[in-house]
Scaffold this active site. Sequence first.
Site, short mmCIF file in Angstrom:
data_model
loop_
_atom_site.label_atom_id
_atom_site.label_comp_id
_atom_site.label_asym_id
_atom_site.label_seq_id
_atom_site.Cartn_x
_atom_site.Cartn_y
_atom_site.Cartn_z
N GLU A 1 1.01 3.80 1.89
CA GLU A 1 1.52 4.16 3.21
C GLU A 1 2.67 3.26 3.63
OE1 GLU A 1 -1.68 3.46 2.26
OE2 GLU A 1 -3.03 4.03 3.89
N CYS B 1 -2.13 -0.64 7.61
CA CYS B 1 -1.36 0.61 7.52
C CYS B 1 -1.44 1.40 8.83
CB CYS B 1 -1.86 1.43 6.34
SG CYS B 1 -1.51 0.66 4.75
N HIS C 1 0.86 -1.18 0.00
CA HIS C 1 0.00 0.00 0.00
C HIS C 1 0.90 1.24 0.00
CE1 HIS C 1 -3.82 -2.02 1.85
NE2 HIS C 1 -3.32 -2.70 0.83
#
Length: 151
Positions: free
Chosen positions: A57, A88, A55
């Site tokens: 992040e 995350c 992801h």
Amino acid sequence: MQAELDHQFMQEALEQAKLAALAGEVPVGAVLVRNGVVLSRSFNQPIANHDPSAHAEMLALRAAATQEQNYRLPGTTMYVTLEPCAMCAGAMLHARLGRVVFGAPDPKTGAAGSVMDLFSIKQINHQTMSEGGIMQKECGQLLRDFFKGRR
């Protein structure tokens, strides 16, 4: 002053999200900042990397931690175009981020208030502040446009 900085860095995160869309990834972008200086930026890449944890992040956290040579990143703010998921949010708590600023809420997997709020659990040994809705319209529209093209 803080509102101007939030807008500026969220705009940078949106630019990262657009790169994700161009790559065929869900358009989420992230920028990690300390004292007004960008430490890292990234966009979603789980498809390209064959990695469910890639992801925006997570990639931004990894890059900054490598640069800082420390898995803890105190005094930083993560700007992300979509509300963080539980993975995350958990990584941000472990990294000791000071603040998370997100654009669009995620009613299906959001872990900063939409489905759950990991940042509000007082039993966790570190508290990260979170704030949503910064450039929400622009962030949400990018996601809607992406998924409309997929349907």
